[in-house]
Design an enzyme around this catalytic site. Structure first.
Site, short mmCIF file in Angstrom:
data_model
loop_
_atom_site.label_atom_id
_atom_site.label_comp_id
_atom_site.label_asym_id
_atom_site.label_seq_id
_atom_site.Cartn_x
_atom_site.Cartn_y
_atom_site.Cartn_z
N HIS A 161 0.87 -1.18 0.00
CA HIS A 161 0.00 0.00 0.00
C HIS A 161 0.90 1.23 0.00
O HIS A 161 2.03 1.20 0.48
CB HIS A 161 -0.86 -0.03 1.27
CG HIS A 161 -1.93 1.00 1.33
ND1 HIS A 161 -1.69 2.32 1.67
CD2 HIS A 161 -3.29 0.91 1.15
CE1 HIS A 161 -2.83 2.99 1.68
NE2 HIS A 161 -3.81 2.16 1.35
N ASP A 238 3.00 -4.49 7.99
CA ASP A 238 1.80 -3.68 7.79
C ASP A 238 0.62 -4.64 7.95
O ASP A 238 0.31 -5.43 7.07
CB ASP A 238 1.83 -3.06 6.40
CG ASP A 238 0.53 -2.32 6.05
OD1 ASP A 238 -0.43 -2.37 6.84
OD2 ASP A 238 0.48 -1.71 4.96
N GLN A 241 -4.70 -5.01 6.94
CA GLN A 241 -5.68 -6.00 6.50
C GLN A 241 -5.64 -7.26 7.36
O GLN A 241 -6.67 -7.88 7.64
CB GLN A 241 -5.42 -6.37 5.04
CG GLN A 241 -5.57 -5.23 4.07
CD GLN A 241 -6.97 -4.66 4.02
OE1 GLN A 241 -7.96 -5.39 4.17
NE2 GLN A 241 -7.08 -3.36 3.83
N LYS A 264 -10.68 -1.03 10.41
CA LYS A 264 -10.73 -2.22 9.56
C LYS A 264 -11.07 -3.48 10.34
O LYS A 264 -11.15 -4.56 9.77
CB LYS A 264 -9.40 -2.39 8.81
CG LYS A 264 -9.11 -1.27 7.81
CD LYS A 264 -7.82 -1.52 7.08
CE LYS A 264 -7.40 -0.33 6.22
NZ LYS A 264 -8.30 -0.11 5.07
N CYS A 404 -4.70 2.43 -3.70
CA CYS A 404 -3.43 2.93 -3.13
C CYS A 404 -2.31 1.91 -3.31
O CYS A 404 -1.44 1.76 -2.44
CB CYS A 404 -3.60 3.29 -1.66
SG CYS A 404 -4.66 4.72 -1.39
#
Length: 611
Positions: A161, A238, A241, A264, A404
């Site tokens: 991302h 990261d 998600q 999220k 993104c």
């Protein structure tokens, strides 16, 4: 953990690339899809927890398939936030009065919930941020500035991302470090041999997505971490998600940093988490200065607070933290295993349905994949912007564009995809509605393609003035739009306008005529009207029907008008007047602005005025 696996023969072929997370049983794509809810999860009861799902959009029951961008919020989270503001709200940490002590207790209790959720060793390893983006920036600007120098290297991947690309680019520019990128294969998987090759004595940090938001790929993060640690290199994951789909145990993974966002994982926006090993966080300087991140301040010297306060300057998002704690409680109440099984079944069913639609191509076919399907419509070619807008008219919310992740899109040679992403409250029936609507959209596009007349080159003409001035043309258009009360009516009118503009000849679709900054492909050609000195004419075209409608409006406003009048007209105010500003996404507004800027710049060159 929601992971989809391929049949055993393919698994054996790629088993060296498989992530160390355990694969759930009975989730091969070869299994026939079932409408049955996995044992342990009552989806009907779950849906009742989410008030927003009961509404209609454009006269149709809402189908929300944009969970990778942000999940909806259950009553339990909404109630926790309202209860804080109703009964216990005050600023935290320094107050001696009862409300401050209650708020502080709730805020710090949320930190402990996050600690347990990630299985961090200590609560002080949990830093509250505004989200994943701020958490990554924090590490880049503190650990990065402290450890990177000229010629040092940062490793990221082709799947990242922008939030895990741009912060590292910025710190590399500031320090002279170099960004290295792990490539991906056609299935959307990291090429681990290349990763191993990139690791070197100059590598100072690896920053990798745990789960790709664009393709759904679940990366083999244990292997990535082990290889980096063997060379003494720390790893940031990261987890934006991953946190809502996978079981995350930061101690088992042995990652050095892990970042995720509350919104999220069924929590509020504006709250996120950076987990960092205490030893690393202790050595890193503060990210921001201000209140609550100090022990003492004099004009001569400031002594910083202990972890985690050192990184939480100013009044924190107290309600956000409490809401995130409630969201974690909610996820635990349903059971991560139950959520995983349900999402995995949705992914298998959606994959089968989409693959059964002629003209649809799914991007990303990794062995290990989580609950999203990213696709394009190639036959007939339909822009992702149009697919998303037309699905919205059916009450179906999906995400379109580059997500993104422009480098990942470039890898597949597309400007963007349509992304349907699944959450705990989604159902197979909603996927059926998506498939039915998609078939309808494709059939309508195919029908239009058969009846469309090719443009004869001798008939190419630039539009003449629609009225005596841009303002008069705007007044006429506004009168047309006043007839429409709803977006679906305006949308169909835009499509009608777009169908009337001639397609741009292929020889005019050059890079010089390309308008960048749009979500769709746009070409625009300007000229001075023959026989005049400052009358502007232009032609434009797009691969998106909705954008063609916007082009038709710009042609009516500007083509054939004097440059001076064109420059004095406020097009933004006009789009607000006709109500389109409420329905144009930021990407569409940016694309519209880019077209207007191209026309205005041409007009300004004629008059010598600034554009």
């Amino acid at each position: 953990m929601s992971i989809r696996t391929m049949p055993d023969s393919m698994m054996r072929r790629r088993e060296s690339d498989a992530p160390a997370e355990p694969v759930r049983p009975n989730n091969s794509l070869g299994a026939s899809p079932s409408h049955d809810t996995p044992p342990g999860l009552d989806v009907r009861a779950v849906r009742a927890d989410f008030p927003i799902l009961t509404q209609e959009v454009n006269g149709k029951p809402l189908v929300y398939l944009d969970n990778a961008a942000s999940t909806q919020k259950p009553r339990q989270v909404l109630d926790a936030i309202q209860s804080l503001y109703t009964h216990d709200y005050a600023n935290v940490h320094r107050g001696v009065h009862t409300l401050s002590q209650r708020a502080t207790a709730a805020y710090e209790a949320a930190r402990v919930k996050v600690q347990r959720f990630l299985n961090a060793a200590e609560a002080r390893e949990i830093v509250f941020t505004r989200g994943t983006t701020e958490a990554i920036n924090l590490v880049a600007q503190t650990f990065g500035r402290q450890n990177l120098g000229k010629g040092d290297e940062v490793i990221i991947s082709h799947l990242e991302h922008h939030s895990n690309i741009v912060p590292w680019q910025m710190i590399c520019e500031a320090t002279g470090a170099v960004l290295r990128v792990v490539p991906i294969n056609a299935e959307g998987e990291l090429i681990l041999e290349e990763y191993e090759r990139l690791l070197s004595a100059g590598t100072k940090i690896v920053a990798i997505a745990h789960l790709s938001n664009a393709l759904g790929t679940v990366n083999p993060v244990r292997r990535i971490i082990q290889s980096a640690h063997a060379r003494g290199v720390p790893v940031l994951l990261d987890g934006a998600q991953a946190a809502s789909h996978l079981h995350v145990d930061v101690r088992e993974l042995d990652c050095d940093f892990f970042a995720f966002s509350g919104h999220k994982i069924y929590g509020p926006t504006g709250i996120g988490v950076l987990y960092g090993k205490a030893a690393l966080l202790e050595r890193m300087p503060p990210y921001q200065g201000g209140g609550d991140m100090i022990k003492s301040v004099t004009f001569a010297k400031t002594i910083y607070a202990d972890l985690p306060n050192k990184f939480e300057a100013g009044t924190p998002h107290i309600a956000g933290a409490v809401g995130l704690g409630a969201a974690i409680d909610y996820v635990h109440s349903l059971g991560l295993e139950n959520i995983a099984a349900h999402e995995d079944q949705l992914l298998r069913y959606a994959t089968e349905q989409l693959r059964g639609i002629p003209g649809v191509r799914i991007l990303g076919d990794a062995v290990h994949k989580a609950a999203l399907a990213s696709f394009v419509v190639e036959d007939p070619p339909i822009s992702t912007l149009d697919v998303g807008a037309k699905l919205d008219l059916e009450g179906i919310a999906v995400r379109t564009g580059h997500h993104c992740c422009q480098p990942a899109m470039d890898r597949y040679g597309v400007s963007g995809t349509v992304r349907a992403s699944f959450g705990v409250y989604n159902t197979n029936e909603e996927i059926d509605r998506l498939a039915t609507a998609l078939k309808k959209i494709i059939a309508e596009a195919a029908s239009r393609a058969k009846t469309a007349l090719p443009l004869a080159r001798p008939d190419l003409t630039f539009p003449s003035a629609a009225a005596a001035s841009p303002q008069e043309a705007a007044d006429e258009l506004a009168g047309d739009f006043e007839l429409f009360d709803h977006w679906d009516e305006r949308y169909h009118y835009l499509l009608e306008l777009g169908e009337k503009i001639p397609p741009l000849p292929e020889e005019m679709k050059t890079e010089a005529n390309r308008v960048h900054g749009c979500q769709s492909i746009v070409h625009l050609v300007t000229r001075v009207k023959p026989g005049t000195k400052e009358v502007v004419e232009f032609l434009a075209d797009s691969n998106a029907d909705l954008v063609r409608g916007l082009i038709a409006i710009l042609e009516k406003l500007f083509s054939g008008q004097r440059a001076e009048q064109l420059l004095s007209f406020d097009v933004g105010r006009f789009f607000g007047r006709i109500g389109l500003d409420q329905n144009l996404t930021l990407g569409r507004r940016n694309g519209l602005a880019a077209m207007v800027q191209r026309i205005r710049k041409f007009a300004a060159n004629l008059t010598g005025q600034p554009s």
